[in-house]
Design a protein around this motif. Structure first.
Motif, PDB file in Angstrom:
ATOM      1  N   TRP A 179       0.813  -1.213   0.000  1.00  0.00           N
ATOM      2  CA  TRP A 179       0.000   0.000   0.000  1.00  0.00           C
ATOM      3  C   TRP A 179       0.854   1.275   0.000  1.00  0.00           C
ATOM      4  CZ3 TRP A 179      -4.771  -0.377   3.783  1.00  0.00           C
ATOM      5  CH2 TRP A 179      -5.532  -1.502   3.456  1.00  0.00           C
ATOM      6  N   GLY A 180       2.149   1.143   0.183  1.00  0.00           N
ATOM      7  CA  GLY A 180       3.000   2.325   0.320  1.00  0.00           C
ATOM      8  C   GLY A 180       3.788   2.625  -0.950  1.00  0.00           C
ATOM      9  N   GLN A 181       4.295   3.847  -1.030  1.00  0.00           N
ATOM     10  CA  GLN A 181       5.156   4.259  -2.124  1.00  0.00           C
ATOM     11  C   GLN A 181       6.418   3.396  -2.136  1.00  0.00           C
ATOM     12  OE1 GLN A 181       6.421   8.292  -1.508  1.00  0.00           O
ATOM     13  NE2 GLN A 181       7.961   8.266  -3.108  1.00  0.00           N
ATOM     14  N   ARG A 182       6.758   2.828  -3.275  1.00  0.00           N
ATOM     15  CA  ARG A 182       7.959   2.004  -3.366  1.00  0.00           C
ATOM     16  C   ARG A 182       9.195   2.891  -3.292  1.00  0.00           C
ATOM     17  NH1 ARG A 182       8.230  -2.711  -7.764  1.00  0.00           N
ATOM     18  NH2 ARG A 182       6.499  -3.324  -6.404  1.00  0.00           N
ATOM     19  N   LEU A 183      10.154   2.515  -2.457  1.00  0.00           N
ATOM     20  CA  LEU A 183      11.387   3.288  -2.296  1.00  0.00           C
ATOM     21  C   LEU A 183      12.446   2.698  -3.220  1.00  0.00           C
ATOM     22  CD1 LEU A 183      11.343   3.768   1.590  1.00  0.00           C
ATOM     23  CD2 LEU A 183      10.529   5.333  -0.192  1.00  0.00           C
ATOM     24  N   GLN A 184      12.482   3.182  -4.454  1.00  0.00           N
ATOM     25  CA  GLN A 184      13.311   2.579  -5.490  1.00  0.00           C
ATOM     26  C   GLN A 184      14.798   2.603  -5.143  1.00  0.00           C
ATOM     27  OE1 GLN A 184      10.475   0.960  -7.821  1.00  0.00           O
ATOM     28  NE2 GLN A 184      12.680   0.796  -8.083  1.00  0.00           N
ATOM     29  N   ALA A 185      15.254   3.641  -4.456  1.00  0.00           N
ATOM     30  CA  ALA A 185      16.672   3.690  -4.087  1.00  0.00           C
ATOM     31  C   ALA A 185      17.029   2.540  -3.158  1.00  0.00           C
ATOM     32  CB  ALA A 185      17.001   5.029  -3.437  1.00  0.00           C
ATOM     33  N   LEU A 186      16.110   2.187  -2.254  1.00  0.00           N
ATOM     34  CA  LEU A 186      16.365   1.091  -1.325  1.00  0.00           C
ATOM     35  C   LEU A 186      16.113  -0.264  -1.971  1.00  0.00           C
ATOM     36  CD1 LEU A 186      14.894   2.581   1.969  1.00  0.00           C
ATOM     37  CD2 LEU A 186      17.287   2.429   1.261  1.00  0.00           C
ATOM     38  N   VAL A 187      15.241  -0.315  -2.975  1.00  0.00           N
ATOM     39  CA  VAL A 187      15.108  -1.546  -3.745  1.00  0.00           C
ATOM     40  C   VAL A 187      16.440  -1.869  -4.418  1.00  0.00           C
ATOM     41  CG1 VAL A 187      14.027  -2.574  -5.783  1.00  0.00           C
ATOM     42  CG2 VAL A 187      12.625  -1.330  -4.135  1.00  0.00           C
ATOM     43  N   ALA A 188      17.087  -0.838  -4.970  1.00  0.00           N
ATOM     44  CA  ALA A 188      18.368  -1.029  -5.652  1.00  0.00           C
ATOM     45  C   ALA A 188      19.500  -1.312  -4.669  1.00  0.00           C
ATOM     46  CB  ALA A 188      18.690   0.206  -6.493  1.00  0.00           C
ATOM     47  N   ASP A 189      19.501  -0.604  -3.532  1.00  0.00           N
ATOM     48  CA  ASP A 189      20.581  -0.758  -2.551  1.00  0.00           C
ATOM     49  C   ASP A 189      20.021  -0.558  -1.147  1.00  0.00           C
ATOM     50  OD1 ASP A 189      22.874  -0.846  -1.063  1.00  0.00           O
ATOM     51  OD2 ASP A 189      23.691   1.061  -1.792  1.00  0.00           O
ATOM     52  N   PRO A 190      19.790  -1.648  -0.416  1.00  0.00           N
ATOM     53  CA  PRO A 190      19.210  -1.531   0.927  1.00  0.00           C
ATOM     54  C   PRO A 190      20.228  -1.212   2.020  1.00  0.00           C
ATOM     55  CG  PRO A 190      19.521  -3.833   0.385  1.00  0.00           C
ATOM     56  CD  PRO A 190      19.953  -3.052  -0.837  1.00  0.00           C
ATOM     57  N   ALA A 191      21.460  -0.920   1.660  1.00  0.00           N
ATOM     58  CA  ALA A 191      22.522  -0.731   2.657  1.00  0.00           C
ATOM     59  C   ALA A 191      22.173   0.277   3.751  1.00  0.00           C
ATOM     60  CB  ALA A 191      23.825  -0.332   1.962  1.00  0.00           C
ATOM     61  N   PRO A 192      21.507   1.410   3.439  1.00  0.00           N
ATOM     62  CA  PRO A 192      21.233   2.377   4.520  1.00  0.00           C
ATOM     63  C   PRO A 192      20.377   1.829   5.658  1.00  0.00           C
ATOM     64  CG  PRO A 192      20.987   3.419   2.378  1.00  0.00           C
ATOM     65  CD  PRO A 192      21.147   1.964   2.120  1.00  0.00           C
ATOM     66  N   THR A 193      19.541   0.832   5.377  1.00  0.00           N
ATOM     67  CA  THR A 193      18.657   0.323   6.425  1.00  0.00           C
ATOM     68  C   THR A 193      19.289  -0.795   7.248  1.00  0.00           C
ATOM     69  OG1 THR A 193      17.598  -1.411   5.085  1.00  0.00           O
ATOM     70  CG2 THR A 193      16.671   0.804   4.957  1.00  0.00           C
ATOM     71  N   LEU A 194      20.352  -1.398   6.770  1.00  0.00           N
ATOM     72  CA  LEU A 194      20.897  -2.583   7.444  1.00  0.00           C
ATOM     73  C   LEU A 194      21.369  -2.314   8.877  1.00  0.00           C
ATOM     74  CD1 LEU A 194      22.778  -4.332   4.493  1.00  0.00           C
ATOM     75  CD2 LEU A 194      20.428  -4.654   5.289  1.00  0.00           C
ATOM     76  N   PRO A 195      22.059  -1.189   9.148  1.00  0.00           N
ATOM     77  CA  PRO A 195      22.426  -0.930  10.556  1.00  0.00           C
ATOM     78  C   PRO A 195      21.204  -0.778  11.463  1.00  0.00           C
ATOM     79  CG  PRO A 195      23.701   0.460   9.064  1.00  0.00           C
ATOM     80  CD  PRO A 195      22.626  -0.175   8.246  1.00  0.00           C
ATOM     81  N   LEU A 196      20.117  -0.240  10.934  1.00  0.00           N
ATOM     82  CA  LEU A 196      18.897  -0.082  11.722  1.00  0.00           C
ATOM     83  C   LEU A 196      18.284  -1.445  12.035  1.00  0.00           C
ATOM     84  CD1 LEU A 196      17.330   2.882   9.696  1.00  0.00           C
ATOM     85  CD2 LEU A 196      18.740   3.024  11.752  1.00  0.00           C
ATOM     86  N   LEU A 197      18.246  -2.322  11.039  1.00  0.00           N
ATOM     87  CA  LEU A 197      17.685  -3.661  11.246  1.00  0.00           C
ATOM     88  C   LEU A 197      18.537  -4.468  12.210  1.00  0.00           C
ATOM     89  CD1 LEU A 197      16.641  -4.582   7.588  1.00  0.00           C
ATOM     90  CD2 LEU A 197      15.303  -3.410   9.357  1.00  0.00           C
ATOM     91  N   ARG A 198      19.840  -4.260  12.151  1.00  0.00           N
ATOM     92  CA  ARG A 198      20.736  -4.964  13.079  1.00  0.00           C
ATOM     93  C   ARG A 198      20.428  -4.557  14.515  1.00  0.00           C
ATOM     94  NH1 ARG A 198      24.928  -3.598  10.638  1.00  0.00           N
ATOM     95  NH2 ARG A 198      25.015  -5.399   9.247  1.00  0.00           N
ATOM     96  N   THR A 199      20.135  -3.301  14.728  1.00  0.00           N
ATOM     97  CA  THR A 199      19.779  -2.815  16.069  1.00  0.00           C
ATOM     98  C   THR A 199      18.428  -3.359  16.518  1.00  0.00           C
ATOM     99  OG1 THR A 199      21.043  -0.765  15.790  1.00  0.00           O
ATOM    100  CG2 THR A 199      19.275  -0.734  17.425  1.00  0.00           C
ATOM    101  N   LEU A 200      17.476  -3.425  15.588  1.00  0.00           N
ATOM    102  CA  LEU A 200      16.091  -3.729  15.947  1.00  0.00           C
ATOM    103  C   LEU A 200      15.744  -5.214  15.963  1.00  0.00           C
ATOM    104  CD1 LEU A 200      14.381  -0.900  13.852  1.00  0.00           C
ATOM    105  CD2 LEU A 200      14.614  -0.966  16.340  1.00  0.00           C
ATOM    106  N   GLN A 201      16.591  -6.070  15.416  1.00  0.00           N
ATOM    107  CA  GLN A 201      16.190  -7.474  15.303  1.00  0.00           C
ATOM    108  C   GLN A 201      16.099  -8.183  16.664  1.00  0.00           C
ATOM    109  OE1 GLN A 201      18.830  -9.858  12.938  1.00  0.00           O
ATOM    110  NE2 GLN A 201      20.627  -9.461  14.185  1.00  0.00           N
ATOM    111  N   ASP A 202      16.696  -7.603  17.695  1.00  0.00           N
ATOM    112  CA  ASP A 202      16.568  -8.175  19.039  1.00  0.00           C
ATOM    113  C   ASP A 202      15.708  -7.295  19.944  1.00  0.00           C
ATOM    114  OD1 ASP A 202      18.160 -10.498  18.626  1.00  0.00           O
ATOM    115  OD2 ASP A 202      19.949  -9.247  18.685  1.00  0.00           O
TER     116      ASP A 202
END
Length: 380
Positions: A179-202
């Motif tokens: 339902w949301g706007q596709r973030l094409q930059a992150l589709v191409a390269d998800p690197a900016p979100t990876l540190p956030l996911l590493r923090t949040l996965q626990d």
């Protein structure tokens, strides 16, 4: 089941008018409600949300900071979380003290449309809004248009006291949010979100962890090897909660038989033994179901962990077929064991798929490897 669109209705509008006027005595409630209600019954859900946002633009203060103050002052207390860290529903007390729930979608849309010139103030408002429902859709235009201003804020929010805000960090930055706007930059390269996911996965909240799993599943659609590597690395000394998250994150890759993902879960080898698939009948009707029976016989000298899925090759309108993979069973087959598994597959129409008559093949997949198949004729 009542249509989703009815969740934004005349009562929603009246409640919004009441609390916006409470927050600002200069608010033209009568005009707001007339604009918001105009032809509302004929509109679908998103159009209703946009119409409320337009009505807010016409009646809130012209100064954006002042408008945000009115929105924030109209809110109910933050939605509480249960013992598992899941959000609880809106109570009648909260509804009487302020705004929460579906109307927040419209309030977030107002901020997203009119706050690009003041990212800091906009994000502060979204921080408040997301604690009363979600701002996952509203934050995406800011990520898309001004990422350099948003990423430092999301990094701080990953440690926010509110689970609603921490979830927004993951959910709002998902590359392919439904339902949301596709973030094409992150589709191409998800690197900016990876540190956030590493923090949040626990994270202590299952609400947050489920979002991280879905975010990783989004990434897997475009970067399967990245997610397989993530799973392999983060399974080391993983807690049961993290293992469950990683399992959910890799569910599609497992169904697809992605070899590195299967290897990360110890499912790299196929079945050592034999598999037979049979169906309960040669024919079935749309709206009914068909029974599947799977017999597995091990010839191995040790136990085998198995992921057993099945792909239904649905007939399309043009007569060709396309496979859809369904979850079957997860089990450990003992040395020399023979086991029979039974399941009924529903043939009821769903909104995402039309069922057409014709010959449908069912393919049994064990640890991603096709081992047996059967077929049935689907009739109208």
């Amino acid at each position: 089941m009542e249509p989703f669109k009815n969740l934004i209705n005349a009562t929603t509008v009246a409640n919004a008018g009441l609390h916006l006027q409470r927050a600002w005595t200069g608010f033209d409630r009568k005009r707001f409600e007339a604009l918001a209600n105009h032809g509302l019954e004929a509109l679908e859900l998103k159009a209703r949300m946009l119409q409320l946002a337009d009505a807010m633009r016409a009646t809130l203060p012209d100064d954006f900071n002042s408008a945000c103050k009115v929105l924030e002052a109209s809110l109910a207390p933050a939605l509480p979380l249960d013992a598992q860290g899941e959000p609880e529903g809106l109570t009648s007390t909260e509804a009487s003290t302020g705004l929460a729930g579906w109307v927040i979608w419209s309030m977030g849309e107002f901020v997203a449309r009119h706050g690009q010139h003041d990212v800091s103030r906009s994000l502060a408002c979204l921080h408040a809004l997301t604690q009363r429902s979600t701002a996952e859709f509203a934050i995406r235009p800011f990520i898309q248009q001004q990422p350099e201003a948003v990423w430092p804020v999301l990094t701080r929010w990953a440690s926010d006291p509110s689970a609603h805000v921490r979830r927004l960090v993951s959910e709002g930055s998902r590359p392919r949010l439904p339902w949301g706007q596709r973030l094409q930059a992150l589709v191409a390269d998800p690197a900016p979100t990876l540190p956030l996911l590493r923090t949040l996965q626990d994270d202590p909240s299952s609400y947050v962890r489920r979002s991280v799993a879905n975010h990783l599943n989004d990434i897997a659609k475009d970067h399967p090897d990245l997610v397989a590597g993530w799973v392999k690395d983060h399974l080391i000394e993983a807690t049961p909660e993290r293992s469950a998250l990683l399992r959910h994150a890799s569910r599609v890759l497992i169904k697809q038989g992605h070899a590195p993902t299967l290897a990360a879960w110890g499912l790299a080898s196929g079945l050592k033994g034999h598999a037979v698939l049979s169906l309960s009948a040669p024919d079935a009707s749309v709206g009914g179901s068909i029974g599947l029976s799977v017999t597995l016989r091990s010839t191995a000298r040790q136990s085998q962990p198995l992921e057993i899925d099945y792909a239904v090759h649905h007939v399309r309108a043009n007569g060709s077929t396309s496979p859809k993979v369904f979850k079957g069973w997860k089990l450990t087959l003992a040395e020399g064991e023979t086991r029979t598994l039974d399941k009924r597959h529903s043939l009821k129409p769903v909104t995402t798929r039309t069922l057409y008559p014709g010959l449908h093949r069912i393919e049994l997949r064990v640890n991603g490897v096709a081992l047996a198949e059967a077929a049935f004729h689907l009739t109208p």
